[in-house]
Design a protein around this motif. Sequence first.
Motif, PDB file in Angstrom:
ATOM      1  N   CYS A 125       0.395   5.054   5.817  1.00 33.80           N
ATOM      2  CA  CYS A 125       1.233   6.255   5.797  1.00 33.80           C
ATOM      3  C   CYS A 125       0.390   7.506   5.995  1.00 33.80           C
ATOM      4  N   GLN A 133       3.248   5.751  -1.189  1.00 32.75           N
ATOM      5  CA  GLN A 133       3.571   5.623   0.231  1.00 32.75           C
ATOM      6  C   GLN A 133       4.663   6.640   0.556  1.00 32.75           C
ATOM      7  N   ASN A 151       6.285   0.806  -4.175  1.00 25.40           N
ATOM      8  CA  ASN A 151       5.511   1.507  -3.134  1.00 25.40           C
ATOM      9  C   ASN A 151       5.690   3.020  -3.198  1.00 25.40           C
TER      10      ASN A 151
END
Length: 449
Positions: free
Chosen positions: A80, A110, A106
């Motif tokens: 990312c 992220q 996540n």
Amino acid sequence: MTAIASPPPLHRHPSLTSSQDQARQRYLSTPDAEKYAAIDRVLDRRGGRTHEAFVGGQETKEFLRKTCKILVIGAGGLGCEILQNLALMGFRDIHVIDMDTIDISNLNRQFLFREADVGKAKSIVAAEFVMKRVPGVKVTPYYGKIQDHDEAYYKSFNMIITGLDSVEARRWINATLVGMVDEDDPESLKPLIDGGTEGFKGQARVILPTMSACYECSMDMLTPPTVFPICTIANTPRLPEHCIEWASVLEWPKAFKDKKLDNDDPDHIEWLYQKAADRAKQYGIEGVTWSLTQGVVKNIIPAIASTNAIIAAACCNEAFKLATTSAPSLDNYTMYVGNDSIYAFTFKHEKNPECPVCGGETVDLKVKKGTKVESFIEMLTENQRFQIKKPSISFGSGQPLFWQAPPQFYEQTKHNLEKDLDELIASGDEITVTDKALPFSLDLRIEFE
């Protein structure tokens, strides 16, 4: 393959506040000359550390923004950050591969994902988000494995950046890029920029296949994987991890035959947990939990957002230097440690002349006479240089000495485990080792001591 040809219509993005949306609209109406003014100052003139091959000017800008095609492997915590950096630096033809879907865990690091994205493909969501926030950038996602593509696909890129949490995937792409180098075709050499993080530690490196040390050359620097001998997990378990490995390695194939274990499927983890718990009870072992089962099967590695940001910045800085020759690239390894303070160190990792990937030669291995085949296999799995888990061994023209799979070959060769290796082969003979973790066949020349 899911490709998004162009950014979605320009309208207010629902995840943006009013002030953020106003800033975005101003960005949309800003000419490229103003958007990339800071970068253009680097590309318009030479500096004290400019690479000798630097050309600069409009030609370099056009290559960066119109020609350069870059592949990012991994759209997780590191990926990312890499995608964001590349888009903001002026790379406009970006491709991304990831085989995972978004999990609720996540979201703390992220940052391209939102709660509404849980369950969706990381690569597709990341591509859409970047294109919405950075108009003019085309991000083409692929939801699947890197092994789905052939050499022709990888030859179409100018460079590749990996943001992976898998040693096996790194070894595969490294071996693929080294293998496709043709001395008569300079374009066949594709620089590989590898980034990796684990907690407060991270590394970034530049690999020029066949020219510099490849990923396989540095396998002995890695923390060896936790490997349990198959005889221990099958006959004398002592730890909760032994019970979990027994359930995943031996019982799952028996119960489901050709059905592949999905480490991300809660139902599969639950089945393993129940089996492991029953076996632990049978042997009086405590400590088998659902979370431990998931951790052992998935080999979960801790991740910290700040480390990801630092390593992604290092990787993208190298990509920019390689694309523009604005400065000499890293030669060839930098490490970062932020546990108690901040420490960084850069050094040149030398090529390993016996590297099975870029060295191109059979590896010599000394073994004591009288070593049982079972002990030899354990020695291979404990060898930090090879980083293998469940090897199968052949000799001669492919004659099986011991094969872990398929089941019929295991049954036919398991009697060799109790034999001395020097009963089966002579000193100086070559054997071939294959393993799921190896993207190539490892040729060993055995010398008995």
